[in-house]
Scaffold this motif. Structure first.
Motif, PDB file in Angstrom:
ATOM      1  N   ALA A   1       0.725  10.334  -9.336  1.00 13.86           N
ATOM      2  CA  ALA A   1       1.813  11.325  -9.234  1.00 13.86           C
ATOM      3  C   ALA A   1       2.334  11.398  -7.802  1.00 13.86           C
ATOM      4  O   ALA A   1       3.541  11.479  -7.562  1.00 13.86           O
ATOM      5  CB  ALA A   1       1.312  12.693  -9.690  1.00 13.86           C
TER       6      ALA A   1
ATOM      7  N   LYS B   1       3.250   2.458  -1.742  1.00 12.24           N
ATOM      8  CA  LYS B   1       4.718   2.341  -1.827  1.00 12.24           C
ATOM      9  C   LYS B   1       5.258   3.393  -2.792  1.00 12.24           C
ATOM     10  O   LYS B   1       5.033   3.329  -4.002  1.00 12.24           O
ATOM     11  CB  LYS B   1       5.107   0.942  -2.290  1.00 12.24           C
ATOM     12  CG  LYS B   1       6.606   0.724  -2.267  1.00 12.24           C
ATOM     13  CD  LYS B   1       7.014  -0.612  -2.811  1.00 12.24           C
ATOM     14  CE  LYS B   1       8.532  -0.688  -2.880  1.00 12.24           C
ATOM     15  NZ  LYS B   1       8.986  -1.709  -3.829  1.00 12.24           N
ATOM     16  N   MET B   2       5.974   4.342  -2.248  1.00 11.84           N
ATOM     17  CA  MET B   2       6.516   5.429  -3.064  1.00 11.84           C
ATOM     18  C   MET B   2       7.526   4.896  -4.063  1.00 11.84           C
ATOM     19  O   MET B   2       8.394   4.098  -3.707  1.00 11.84           O
ATOM     20  CB  MET B   2       7.224   6.450  -2.170  1.00 11.84           C
ATOM     21  CG  MET B   2       6.312   7.301  -1.336  1.00 11.84           C
ATOM     22  SD  MET B   2       5.435   8.524  -2.329  1.00 11.84           S
ATOM     23  CE  MET B   2       6.769   9.605  -2.804  1.00 11.84           C
ATOM     24  N   GLY B   3       7.421   5.377  -5.292  1.00 10.92           N
ATOM     25  CA  GLY B   3       8.420   5.056  -6.300  1.00 10.92           C
ATOM     26  C   GLY B   3       8.291   3.682  -6.907  1.00 10.92           C
ATOM     27  O   GLY B   3       9.189   3.246  -7.639  1.00 10.92           O
TER      28      GLY B   3
ATOM     29  N   MET C   1      11.991   9.136 -12.939  1.00 16.47           N
ATOM     30  CA  MET C   1      11.152   9.705 -11.884  1.00 16.47           C
ATOM     31  C   MET C   1      11.923  10.800 -11.152  1.00 16.47           C
ATOM     32  O   MET C   1      13.146  10.692 -10.994  1.00 16.47           O
ATOM     33  CB  MET C   1      10.701   8.623 -10.884  1.00 16.47           C
ATOM     34  CG  MET C   1       9.743   9.117  -9.824  1.00 16.47           C
ATOM     35  SD  MET C   1       8.383  10.141 -10.449  1.00 16.47           S
ATOM     36  CE  MET C   1       7.450   8.992 -11.452  1.00 16.47           C
TER      37      MET C   1
ATOM     38  N   PHE D   1      11.579  12.877  -7.528  1.00 17.81           N
ATOM     39  CA  PHE D   1      10.837  12.906  -6.265  1.00 17.81           C
ATOM     40  C   PHE D   1      10.684  14.363  -5.782  1.00 17.81           C
ATOM     41  O   PHE D   1      11.069  15.298  -6.484  1.00 17.81           O
ATOM     42  CB  PHE D   1      11.524  12.000  -5.236  1.00 17.81           C
ATOM     43  CG  PHE D   1      11.389  10.537  -5.604  1.00 17.81           C
ATOM     44  CD1 PHE D   1      10.358   9.782  -5.076  1.00 17.81           C
ATOM     45  CD2 PHE D   1      12.253   9.938  -6.513  1.00 17.81           C
ATOM     46  CE1 PHE D   1      10.188   8.449  -5.441  1.00 17.81           C
ATOM     47  CE2 PHE D   1      12.098   8.607  -6.884  1.00 17.81           C
ATOM     48  CZ  PHE D   1      11.062   7.862  -6.341  1.00 17.81           C
TER      49      PHE D   1
ATOM     50  N   ASP E   1       7.234   0.720  -9.457  1.00 21.67           N
ATOM     51  CA  ASP E   1       7.149   0.780 -10.922  1.00 21.67           C
ATOM     52  C   ASP E   1       5.706   0.938 -11.380  1.00 21.67           C
ATOM     53  O   ASP E   1       5.419   1.660 -12.331  1.00 21.67           O
ATOM     54  CB  ASP E   1       7.739  -0.494 -11.548  1.00 21.67           C
ATOM     55  CG  ASP E   1       9.256  -0.522 -11.462  1.00 21.67           C
ATOM     56  OD1 ASP E   1       9.846   0.571 -11.315  1.00 21.67           O
ATOM     57  OD2 ASP E   1       9.846  -1.609 -11.533  1.00 21.67           O
TER      58      ASP E   1
ATOM     59  N   LEU F   1       0.838  -1.195   0.000  1.00 23.05           N
ATOM     60  CA  LEU F   1       0.000   0.000   0.000  1.00 23.05           C
ATOM     61  C   LEU F   1       0.875   1.247   0.000  1.00 23.05           C
ATOM     62  O   LEU F   1       1.803   1.358   0.805  1.00 23.05           O
ATOM     63  CB  LEU F   1      -0.906   0.019   1.232  1.00 23.05           C
ATOM     64  CG  LEU F   1      -1.976  -1.070   1.298  1.00 23.05           C
ATOM     65  CD1 LEU F   1      -2.751  -0.971   2.606  1.00 23.05           C
ATOM     66  CD2 LEU F   1      -2.925  -0.962   0.117  1.00 23.05           C
TER      67      LEU F   1
ATOM     68  N   GLU G   1      15.312   9.046 -10.207  1.00 28.49           N
ATOM     69  CA  GLU G   1      15.550   7.646 -10.548  1.00 28.49           C
ATOM     70  C   GLU G   1      15.785   7.526 -12.045  1.00 28.49           C
ATOM     71  O   GLU G   1      15.026   8.070 -12.851  1.00 28.49           O
ATOM     72  CB  GLU G   1      14.340   6.798 -10.137  1.00 28.49           C
ATOM     73  CG  GLU G   1      14.603   5.308 -10.282  1.00 28.49           C
ATOM     74  CD  GLU G   1      13.386   4.443  -9.952  1.00 28.49           C
ATOM     75  OE1 GLU G   1      12.435   4.953  -9.336  1.00 28.49           O
ATOM     76  OE2 GLU G   1      13.407   3.260 -10.338  1.00 28.49           O
TER      77      GLU G   1
ATOM     78  N   TYR H   1      18.894   5.125  -8.109  1.00 30.41           N
ATOM     79  CA  TYR H   1      18.585   6.442  -7.561  1.00 30.41           C
ATOM     80  C   TYR H   1      19.838   7.317  -7.552  1.00 30.41           C
ATOM     81  O   TYR H   1      20.954   6.843  -7.310  1.00 30.41           O
ATOM     82  CB  TYR H   1      18.062   6.302  -6.128  1.00 30.41           C
ATOM     83  CG  TYR H   1      16.634   5.829  -6.038  1.00 30.41           C
ATOM     84  CD1 TYR H   1      16.286   4.533  -6.395  1.00 30.41           C
ATOM     85  CD2 TYR H   1      15.627   6.671  -5.590  1.00 30.41           C
ATOM     86  CE1 TYR H   1      14.973   4.093  -6.305  1.00 30.41           C
ATOM     87  CE2 TYR H   1      14.310   6.239  -5.489  1.00 30.41           C
ATOM     88  CZ  TYR H   1      13.994   4.951  -5.853  1.00 30.41           C
ATOM     89  OH  TYR H   1      12.694   4.521  -5.770  1.00 30.41           O
TER      90      TYR H   1
ATOM     91  N   ARG I   1       4.509   8.618  -7.098  1.00 33.23           N
ATOM     92  CA  ARG I   1       5.706   8.636  -7.941  1.00 33.23           C
ATOM     93  C   ARG I   1       5.926   7.290  -8.653  1.00 33.23           C
ATOM     94  O   ARG I   1       7.054   6.779  -8.712  1.00 33.23           O
ATOM     95  CB  ARG I   1       6.949   8.999  -7.118  1.00 33.23           C
ATOM     96  CG  ARG I   1       6.953  10.416  -6.535  1.00 33.23           C
ATOM     97  CD  ARG I   1       6.843  11.461  -7.634  1.00 33.23           C
ATOM     98  NE  ARG I   1       7.392  12.741  -7.309  1.00 33.23           N
ATOM     99  CZ  ARG I   1       6.687  13.873  -7.128  1.00 33.23           C
ATOM    100  NH1 ARG I   1       5.378  13.863  -7.224  1.00 33.23           N
ATOM    101  NH2 ARG I   1       7.295  15.023  -6.901  1.00 33.23           N
ATOM    102  N   VAL I   2       4.851   6.706  -9.132  1.00 35.31           N
ATOM    103  CA  VAL I   2       4.974   5.451  -9.884  1.00 35.31           C
ATOM    104  C   VAL I   2       5.327   5.774 -11.336  1.00 35.31           C
ATOM    105  O   VAL I   2       5.171   6.902 -11.790  1.00 35.31           O
ATOM    106  CB  VAL I   2       3.674   4.625  -9.822  1.00 35.31           C
ATOM    107  CG1 VAL I   2       3.369   4.221  -8.384  1.00 35.31           C
ATOM    108  CG2 VAL I   2       2.502   5.395 -10.437  1.00 35.31           C
TER     109      VAL I   2
END
Lengths: 459, 417
Positions: free
Chosen positions: A275, A205-207, B349, B351, A209, A203, B367, B372, A278-279
């Motif tokens: 956004a 999860k930043m970044g 990406m 951040f 894929d 749930l 990224e 990173y 950040r996916v």
């Protein structure tokens, strides 16, 4: 049940019943809305929409249509109703928006009652007719324009309006509360751990894929579909996440009632959730109209010409998993299957060939229905028609006779319907016409046939 | 100097490198979930699985005392610590640094942390009644439905609540309006069809939100009043100061910025949202689209020269308002523009950027191809990491703290600029 001339007979003589039902069916939302209307409000609203919300596109369509009638053969309603000219797409235009235009908005309540029926219940906005029109006139656009007027006049059918109300409050279509959503994901995660002990539905999860998104019927009624996807994601070693916040539901019935403002709000929440997390891209479950919302309509209301994130429909994602070898098939599915091409991802996005490749990778015995691919007939439920609810089921079944004939002609044991609305509508057709077919999502078969092992790169 | 700044000064800006063997945890636990890093970078934590239906949180190798059926939403909070939602015997609570709150409920979600990390809030549900809990104090009044809970820096909370029941598919009841704002649990008077985007002013004395008053009419609520003007749609309002409210509103098919119920910016846009106000209140910025399909930033109604074809995700001011950074996507790549100047990183990406108080230093994690990097003022200062948390710029702007995992080792690195 099929007659010798290949025309389906209605098993319960429901045509007459539906006609009867149609005569006396009253939708409280439509009737109460009509009751409130004054001639002034009707005129003002229609003219406001026609003058302020249309442009050269509408003008070109109105001025170009030659009334040639070639669109008629394209329409399931026309074919299902013994070629009744009333159901010709051109006639639907003539009997709705054309009259509003000619009469400069001076139309009666009775006229509007019929306009609601035609635009909401007798057109799936499937765009098949646009392919058969020599000028490519998009009649679905015109029907959506009628729905927009109905929305502003507050005469939208009750059940689909309730769905839009849900969207407006919860940002999902089934009044799923925030805690119910998260709880369902955790419950599916827990269940799936019996199969993969370290499986997670990550749930927020930043970044990650991939952000995986579904439509509200999944947590509400079909949580097993989330389980199946989680199993696939886990087995395939995908870095993925699901949002715990509103914005997880990619469906959009507001798009189909002409509530463009709520439609845009839904699409905004959806993409801004991606956004925020950040996916890199979004994968969505097997839903057609939701794809149309985020790929075509909801995004554009917000000034996103194209979706700001790559949106991968489940059909394309399964194709990717299989062709990249992230998921392998242990044993192909044996029963004879056919595939329904959902309008919004086939005619709308061209995923039909990928879908066939997936079906052939997963199933041994595939038979195409005719017509197929972008020429396929709509399921009869799409475009918000099934969302108008139980009061209209009887007549929907009458209007779906053509689809039932198409399905029966395949001789398939299993119908694959990779779209939620298609799935529900086709299930009704199978039951009503006693077609002796099972119906499945493609994900059901992917999950059933896949090797339950974890993907190791290079292995 | 605010508490946040004081705290940052007290952090260790001298030890060049601190390392913690994070990947090694995988040998101790059945599995380890995604890492989170404390604000000061001294601690790394993750939810870990001990056994079937047995979870806890591991911080720098030490586990919290309690074991739980489920743990989620692990979040950095003040005192260099972490909070998470935890369940035992099918009841939930908040756990802060290993200590459970006294209140338990049927479900808890929407972790809200004040900017200085000292106040914690969440939405909760017990016996199908909904409310907000702040610092272990739940609302006294509960509601049958609740959305959009928010918490101000001082812990004042608010949410949209349903104050009258509706039968299934009762579109008539909906039309009458059954939702209102509850502030610290107390429902306000006005009901609407919809309420979205509750905003507070700096001291949480004033409250605003967007509303729908009928099927196609939208308005802005400022405390107990609805602006006289009605609109085709509205987005989240923002207080410029206690008496001044700004809101993006749609009229005539275009978006406008209004101030206290009157037009503020002269220009109309195809889109205008994410109002962002500089801390000193001198600059008002927004993400805008104009012409249709092009995205950029407007500051005080002046549009940046550069625009992009896909999206501007978010914008951020420095504390002194001298610098504005925008995270955007163009031609399938993510990037950062600082004061209109693109950095041309073409990343997979980007951040959330961090900006020094005077705007002279901008640090951001990006990224690229699964790795990173930390980029400071356009210069890559570290790369090859498999994970990075957002960096911290030292109060004097001379150093940047990197918080990342490289070759399985968590590293807190102080990099001189």
């Amino acid at each position: 049940m099929q007659s010798q001339d290949n025309t389906m007979t209605d098993p319960s003589n429901e045509t007459k019943q539906a006609e009867k039902a149609k005569q006396k069916a009253t939708d409280p939302a439509i009737e109460a809305g009509l009751e409130r209307l004054t001639p002034e409000r009707i005129k003002k609203t229609i003219n406001q929409v026609l003058e302020k919300e249309t442009g050269p596109r509408f003008k070109a369509y109105v001025e170009t249509c030659m009334r040639c009638g070639l669109c008629a053969e394209a329409c399931s309603y026309f074919l299902s109703n013994d070629r009744d000219p009333r159901f010709m797409p051109a006639a639907k235009v003539k009997n709705t928006i054309w009259e509003m235009l000619v009469k400069k908005g001076e139309v009666s309540r009775d006229f509007l009652r019929e306009a609601v029926r035609i635009s909401h219940l007798e057109c799936n906005v499937c765009k098949r007719c646009a392919m058969y029109c020599p000028f490519g006139i998009d009649i679905a656009y015109m029907m959506l324009l009628v729905r927009r007027i109905c929305h502003k006049l507050e005469i939208t059918p009750q059940y689909i309006q309730d769905t839009v109300n849900s969207h407006s409050v919860t940002l999902n279509q089934m009044w799923v509360k925030d805690d119910e959503w998260i709880d369902t994901l955790q419950w599916q995660e827990e269940d799936a751990r019996e199969e993969f002990e370290d499986l997670q539905i990550p749930l927020d999860k930043m970044g990650a894929d991939i952000m995986y998104s579904v439509i509200a019927p999944e947590p509400k009624f079909q949580a097993g579909l989330i389980y199946q996807t989680a199993a696939m994601m886990h087995a395939a070693g995908i870095d993925w996440t699901m949002p715990s916040t509103p914005g997880w539901d990619n469906s959009n019935m507001a798009m189909y009632t002409g509530d463009n403002e709520i439609s845009g709000r839904i699409a905004k929440a959806f993409f801004e959730t991606a956004a925020k997390l950040r996916v890199k891209r979004i994968v969505m479950g097997e839903c057609g109209h939701a794809f149309r919302s985020v790929y075509d309509m909801g995004n554009r209301w917000n000034s996103w010409v194209m979706p700001p994130f790559e949106v991968v429909h489940a059909l394309a994602f399964y194709h990717e998993l299989l062709t990249e070898g992230r998921i392998t098939i242990a044993e192909k599915y044996k029963k004879k299957v056919t595939l329904h091409d959902p309008c919004n991802v086939s005619r709308g996005r061209g995923l039909h060939d990928k879908a066939r490749e997936v079906v052939n990778m997963v199933c041994e015995d595939f038979v195409d229905m005719v017509p197929n691919r972008e020429h396929n007939f709509c399921c009869g439920a799409g475009g918000g028609v099934i969302n108008c609810g139980p009061p209209y089921k009887g007549e929907r079944m009458v209007n779906n006779r053509n689809k039932a004939e198409q399905l029966a002609a395949t001789g398939a044991e299993v119908l694959i319907a990779p779209c939620h609305n298609c799935h529900s509508g086709l299930e009704d057709i199978i039951q009503h016409y006693d077609l002796k077919m099972e119906i499945k999502f493609l994900g059901d078969l992917m999950y059933e046939t896949m090797e339950k092992k974890i993907y190791k790169p290079g292995a | 100097m605010n508490r946040k700044m004081e705290e940052k000064r007290s952090w260790d800006w001298h030890t060049e490198l601190t390392e913690i063997a994070f990947e090694e945890w995988k040998t101790r636990f059945n599995w380890v979930q995604a890492p989170r890093v404390s604000m000061d970078g001294e601690r790394i934590a993750a939810v870990v699985n001990l056994d079937e239906m047995a979870f806890t949180v591991c911080v720098n190798g030490d586990v919290w005392e309690g074991e739980y059926e489920k743990v989620w939403s692990l979040t950095p909070v003040s005192e260099n610590g972490f909070a998470a939602f935890a369940a035992r015997d099918e009841e939930w609570t908040m756990n802060v640094n290993g200590t459970e709150w006294s209140n338990w409920c049927d479900f808890i979600w929407n972790m809200m942390v004040s900017p200085d990390g000292t106040r914690l809030g969440a939405a909760f549900q017990t016996d199908s009644e909904y409310g907000v809990i702040v610092d272990d104090v739940p609302w006294e009044d509960r509601y049958e439905n609740m959305t959009g809970a928010v918490m101000a820096p001082d812990g004042t909370s608010a949410a949209v609540v349903q104050v009258e029941s509706m039968a299934a598919a009762d579109v008539d009841a909906f039309k009458k309006g059954v939702f209102c704002v509850a502030r610290n649990g107390k429902a306000m008077d006005r009901r609407f069809l919809n309420i979205w985007d509750i905003s507070f002013d700096a001291d949480a004395r004033n409250i605003a939100c967007g509303v729908r008053t009928d099927r196609e009419t939208y308005g802005i609520v400022q405390n107990n009043s609805v602006w006289d003007n009605r609109f085709e749609s509205v987005w989240k309002p923002a207080f410029l100061d206690a008496d001044t409210l700004l809101a993006p509103v749609r009229s005539g098919g275009k978006w406008h910025l209004y101030k206290n119920d009157a037009p503020f910016w002269a220009n109309a846009y195809d889109q205008l949202w994410h109002l962002t106000i500089s801390p000193d209140g001198s600059q008002v910025a927004a993400i805008v689209s104009s012409p249709f399909g092009r995205w950029t930033v407007a500051v005080n109604d002046r549009v940046w020269q550069q625009s992009w074809d896909t999206m501007v995700a978010d914008i951020h001011f420095s504390a002194d308002g001298s610098c504005l950074a925008a995270v955007y996507k163009h031609k399938e790549f993510w990037d950062l523009a600082v004061d209109e100047t693109p950095w041309h990183m073409a990343a997979d990406m980007v951040f959330v950027p961090r900006i020094s108080k005077d705007g002279s230093v901008v640090a951001v994690v990006v990224e690229k191809q699964g790795q990173y990097q930390l980029v400071v003022n356009k210069r890559v200062v570290a790369s090859g990491y498999r994970f990075m948390a957002e960096p911290v710029i030292s109060p004097d702007g001379t150093k940047v703290m990197l918080k990342g995992i490289e070759n399985g080792i968590y590293k807190r690195k102080i990099i001189g600029l």
